[in-house]
Design an enzyme around this catalytic site. Structure first.
Site, PDB file in Angstrom:
ATOM      1  NE  ARG A   1      -3.600  -2.217   2.885  1.00  0.00           N
ATOM      2  CZ  ARG A   1      -3.386  -3.298   3.869  1.00  0.00           C
ATOM      3  NH1 ARG A   1      -2.846  -2.523   4.540  1.00  0.00           N
ATOM      4  NH2 ARG A   1      -4.509  -4.569   3.791  1.00  0.00           N
TER       5      ARG A   1
ATOM      6  CB  CYS B   1      -2.761 -13.715  -2.250  1.00  0.00           C
ATOM      7  SG  CYS B   1      -4.999 -13.798  -1.829  1.00  0.00           S
TER       8      CYS B   1
ATOM      9  CG  ASN C   1     -18.438  -9.909  -9.257  1.00  0.00           C
ATOM     10  OD1 ASN C   1     -16.981 -10.246  -9.485  1.00  0.00           O
ATOM     11  ND2 ASN C   1     -19.115 -11.440  -8.735  1.00  0.00           N
TER      12      ASN C   1
ATOM     13  CG  PHE D   1     -10.620  -7.739  -5.711  1.00  0.00           C
ATOM     14  CD1 PHE D   1     -11.334  -9.026  -5.648  1.00  0.00           C
ATOM     15  CD2 PHE D   1     -10.166  -7.501  -6.987  1.00  0.00           C
ATOM     16  CE1 PHE D   1     -12.320  -9.131  -6.621  1.00  0.00           C
ATOM     17  CE2 PHE D   1      -9.812  -8.328  -7.780  1.00  0.00           C
ATOM     18  CZ  PHE D   1     -11.636  -9.674  -7.833  1.00  0.00           C
TER      19      PHE D   1
ATOM     20  CG  ASP E   1     -15.036  -5.971  -1.010  1.00  0.00           C
ATOM     21  OD1 ASP E   1     -13.700  -6.782  -1.040  1.00  0.00           O
ATOM     22  OD2 ASP E   1     -16.117  -7.341  -0.749  1.00  0.00           O
TER      23      ASP E   1
ATOM     24  CG  ASP F   1      -5.263  -7.520  -2.590  1.00  0.00           C
ATOM     25  OD1 ASP F   1      -4.481  -8.370  -3.026  1.00  0.00           O
ATOM     26  OD2 ASP F   1      -5.302  -6.974  -1.195  1.00  0.00           O
TER      27      ASP F   1
HETATM   28  N1  SAH Z   1      -7.078  -4.679  -0.726  1.00  0.00           N
HETATM   29  C1  SAH Z   1      -7.108  -5.683   0.659  1.00  0.00           C
HETATM   30  C2  SAH Z   1      -7.271  -6.811   0.554  1.00  0.00           C
HETATM   31  C3  SAH Z   1      -8.642  -7.887  -0.510  1.00  0.00           C
HETATM   32  S1  SAH Z   1      -8.875  -9.117   0.231  1.00  0.00           S
HETATM   33  C4  SAH Z   1      -6.978  -5.068   0.871  1.00  0.00           C
HETATM   34  O1  SAH Z   1      -5.462  -4.281   1.441  1.00  0.00           O
HETATM   35  O2  SAH Z   1      -7.176  -4.996   2.833  1.00  0.00           O
HETATM   36  C5  SAH Z   1      -9.993 -10.104  -0.780  1.00  0.00           C
HETATM   37  C6  SAH Z   1     -11.636  -8.949  -1.261  1.00  0.00           C
HETATM   38  O3  SAH Z   1     -12.044  -9.629  -2.010  1.00  0.00           O
HETATM   39  C7  SAH Z   1     -12.212  -8.983   0.331  1.00  0.00           C
HETATM   40  O4  SAH Z   1     -13.128  -8.593   0.983  1.00  0.00           O
HETATM   41  C8  SAH Z   1     -13.454 -10.671  -0.552  1.00  0.00           C
HETATM   42  O5  SAH Z   1     -14.390  -9.712   0.105  1.00  0.00           O
HETATM   43  C9  SAH Z   1     -13.989  -9.455  -2.253  1.00  0.00           C
HETATM   44  N2  SAH Z   1     -14.405 -10.921  -3.073  1.00  0.00           N
HETATM   45  C10 SAH Z   1     -13.999 -11.325  -3.345  1.00  0.00           C
HETATM   46  N3  SAH Z   1     -14.105 -11.799  -4.557  1.00  0.00           N
HETATM   47  C11 SAH Z   1     -14.770 -10.656  -5.065  1.00  0.00           C
HETATM   48  C12 SAH Z   1     -15.460 -10.903  -5.731  1.00  0.00           C
HETATM   49  N4  SAH Z   1     -16.442 -11.576  -7.215  1.00  0.00           N
HETATM   50  N5  SAH Z   1     -16.138  -8.873  -6.377  1.00  0.00           N
HETATM   51  C13 SAH Z   1     -15.517  -7.915  -5.488  1.00  0.00           C
HETATM   52  N6  SAH Z   1     -14.929  -8.388  -4.576  1.00  0.00           N
HETATM   53  C14 SAH Z   1     -14.635  -9.810  -4.041  1.00  0.00           C
END
Ligand code: SAH
Length: 386
Positions: A205, A329, A268, A220, A241, A289
Site C-alpha cells: 500500500r 495471493c 462483483n 477487491f 468489494d 487485490d
Molecule cells: N485489498 C484488501 C484485501 C482484499 S481481500 C486490503 O488491502 O486489505 C479480498 C477481498 O475481495 C475480500 O474483501 C472479498 O470480500 C472480496 N471479493 C471476493 N470476491 C469478489 C468479487 N468477485 N468481487 C468483489 N469483491 C470480491
C-alpha cells in the site's frame, strides 16, 4: 517421547530443508496425534524432532534437528526471536504479524498483533494442544491486554480440529483501533477476514502511494486498505468489494480518517469492470487485490483465466501513463506464472506495459527459502505506456 519412522524420501526432504513430511513417507508410528515426537530415519538414526499429526496429510512438521529433545525454553526462544525481528523492522504501524509459522520455525502457529491485543491461530494438532503453554509464553514476552484464538480457519478441519473462536487471556474487545502509517482502522478481531486485517499488504500500500494519482480504482478493497492509503494522493477513489459489510467498513474508516474522496461500491468486481469498460470509464491508477483464486492445484487453470480477465480489463480501463498494482495471493500460482498471465493480458489489451516494481508480502510475513509455497503474495506495480 513417542517416535515416528520415516522413509528415505522423507529423510531426503528433511535434508533439503523442507519442514513437512507427508503421511505417505511415514513407515511406523509410536505416538499419539499432537505429540512432539522423535523422527527416526530408515536406518534407525534420529533425524530430529517434529510436531506429529495423526489426521493431516502433513504428518510431521520438523521442529528441531538438534540432538537433545526440545523443551519449552526452545519455544520461548523462537517466540522471542520472532517478536524481536518485528521490533527491529521499525514498522510505522500498531498492527503486524509477530509469528508466521514455518518461516519463524514455529510450524502451525500464527500470531498477529493488533495494538495491545494478540490474535493467534493454532493450525496443527500440537500447537493446538500446546495453547496453554504458548499463551503463557506470549503473556510473559509481550504482556498483551488480551489474547484471542481465531481458530476458525478451514485448514483446521484437515487436522481433525474443530473451528472455534475464544479468548485465551485477558479481555479482547469487539473493535480494536489500529494505525498503519497515518490511517486508523477499526478492526473486528472476532469476525474479520484472516485475523482482522490483511497485514501482508502494508508495504505494498505504501509503495502504491508513490505512483498513485488522478482517478483511482481499488478493486477487491475489503476494509479499504489501498483506497484509504491512496486517497490523499489522488483526486478520487472508487473502492469495490462484493461484501456489503466490507463496504460499510470502508465508509466508516474513511469517515474516521476525515477522507472524503472515496466512494465505496458493493459490487462483483468481474461485473463492475465489464460495466466500467462498457461506459468508457477511465482510471489513472488501478489496484487488483483479489482473494486467492487457486486454493489448490486443481483450481490453477481456472484461477489463471480469472487473473487474465481482471488484468486485461484493468489494462483497458487504465489511461496511458497510469499505474496498475496487481496482486495474487495464491501460493499455487508462482510469480513467473502470474507474470505470464499479465503479459498475455497486456498483449490482448494492445498495451505497452513496463514493470516498475516486483513486490511480495510484507517483511513481517517472511518467506522460508526452502519452501516455495511460503512466497504466496506476489505484487507487480506496472506502468502503461500506451
Ligand atoms: N485489498 C484488501 C484485501 C482484499 S481481500 C486490503 O488491502 O486489505 C479480498 C477481498 O475481495 C475480500 O474483501 C472479498 O470480500 C472480496 N471479493 C471476493 N470476491 C469478489 C468479487 N468477485 N468481487 C468483489 N469483491 C470480491
Amino acid at each position: 517421547m513417542g517416535s515416528v519412522t520415516i522413509t528415505k524420501r522423507g529423510e531426503q526432504r528433511v535434508r533439503n530443508g523442507h519442514p513437512w513430511i507427508y503421511k505417505s513417507d511415514v513407515v511406523a508410528t509410536d505416538a499419539a496425534g499432537g505429540d512432539l515426537v522423535a523422527v527416526v530415519d530408515p536406518r534407525g538414526q534420529r533425524a530430529g524432532y517434529a510436531l506429529y499429526s495423526d489426521r493431516s496429510e502433513i504428518a510431521l512438521r520438523m521442529f528441531s534437528r538438534a540432538a537433545a529433545p526440545p523443551d519449552l525454553s526452545l519455544w520461548r526462544e523462537r517466540l522471542r526471536q520472532a517478536c524481536a525481528f518485528r521490533t527491529s523492522l521499525g514498522l510505522d504501524a500498531t498492527a503486524c504479524r509477530l509469528v508466521h509459522g514455518e518461516a519463524d520455525l514455529l510450524p502451525g502457529l500464527v500470531v498477529d498483533r493488533y495494538g495491545d491485543y494478540l490474535v493467534l491461530q493454532a493450525l496443527a494438532q500440537t500447537t493446538d494442544r500446546m495453547l496453554p503453554e504458548i499463551t503463557a509464553l506470549l503473556v510473559e514476552l509481550i504482556a498483551p491486554a488480551g489474547i484471542l484464538a481465531r481458530n476458525d480457519p478451514r485448514v483446521r478441519l484437515l487436522e481433525g480440529l474443530e473451528q472455534r473462536v475464544e479468548v485465551l487471556y485477558g479481555t479482547v474487545p469487539e473493535t480494536i483501533e489500529v494505525r498503519e502509517g497515518p490511517i486508523v482502522y477499526a478492526v473486528d478481531p472476532y469476525h474479520g477476514q484472516k485475523t482482522g486485517l490483511f497485514l501482508d499488504q502494508r508495504e505494498n500500500r505504501i509503495a502504491a502511494a508513490r505512483y498513485a494519482h488522478g482517478r483511482v480504482l481499488d478493486a477487491f478493497s475489503y476494509h479499504g486498505g489501498f483506497a484509504l492509503t491512496l486517497a490523499p494522493v489522488s483526486r478520487e477513489v472508487v473502492a469495490v468489494d462484493i461484501s456489503e459489510a466490507a463496504v460499510e467498513r470502508i465508509r466508516a474508516n474513511a469517515a474516521r480518517n476525515g477522507i472524503t474522496n472515496v466512494e465505496a461500491r458493493a459490487m462483483n468486481v468481474f461485473d463492475e469492470l465489464r460495466e466500467l469498460e462498457r461506459r468508457g470509464d477511465r482510471f489513472d491508477t488501478i489496484v487488483l487485490d483479489p482473494p486467492a483464486f487457486a486454493k489448490n492445484k486443481a483450481a490453477i487453470p481456472k484461477a489463471l483465466s480469472g487473473y487474465k480477465e481482471i488484468n486485461l480489463r484493468a489494462l483497458k480501463l487504465l489511461s496511458p501513463g497510469g499505474f496498475l498494482i496487481t496482486c495474487s495471493c495464491s501460493y499455487n500460482v508462482s510469480e513467473a506464472a502470474f507474470a505470464e498471465v499479465i503479459a498475455a493480458a497486456a498483449i490482448d489489451a494492445h498495451a505497452d506495459v513496463t514493470v516498475v516494481e516486483k513486490r511480495m508480502q510484507g517483511r513481517d510475513h517472511p518467506v522460508l527459502m526452502t519452501v516455495p509455497e511460503t512466497f504466496y503474495l506476489k505484487c507487480f506495480i506496472l506502468r502503461k505506456l500506451s
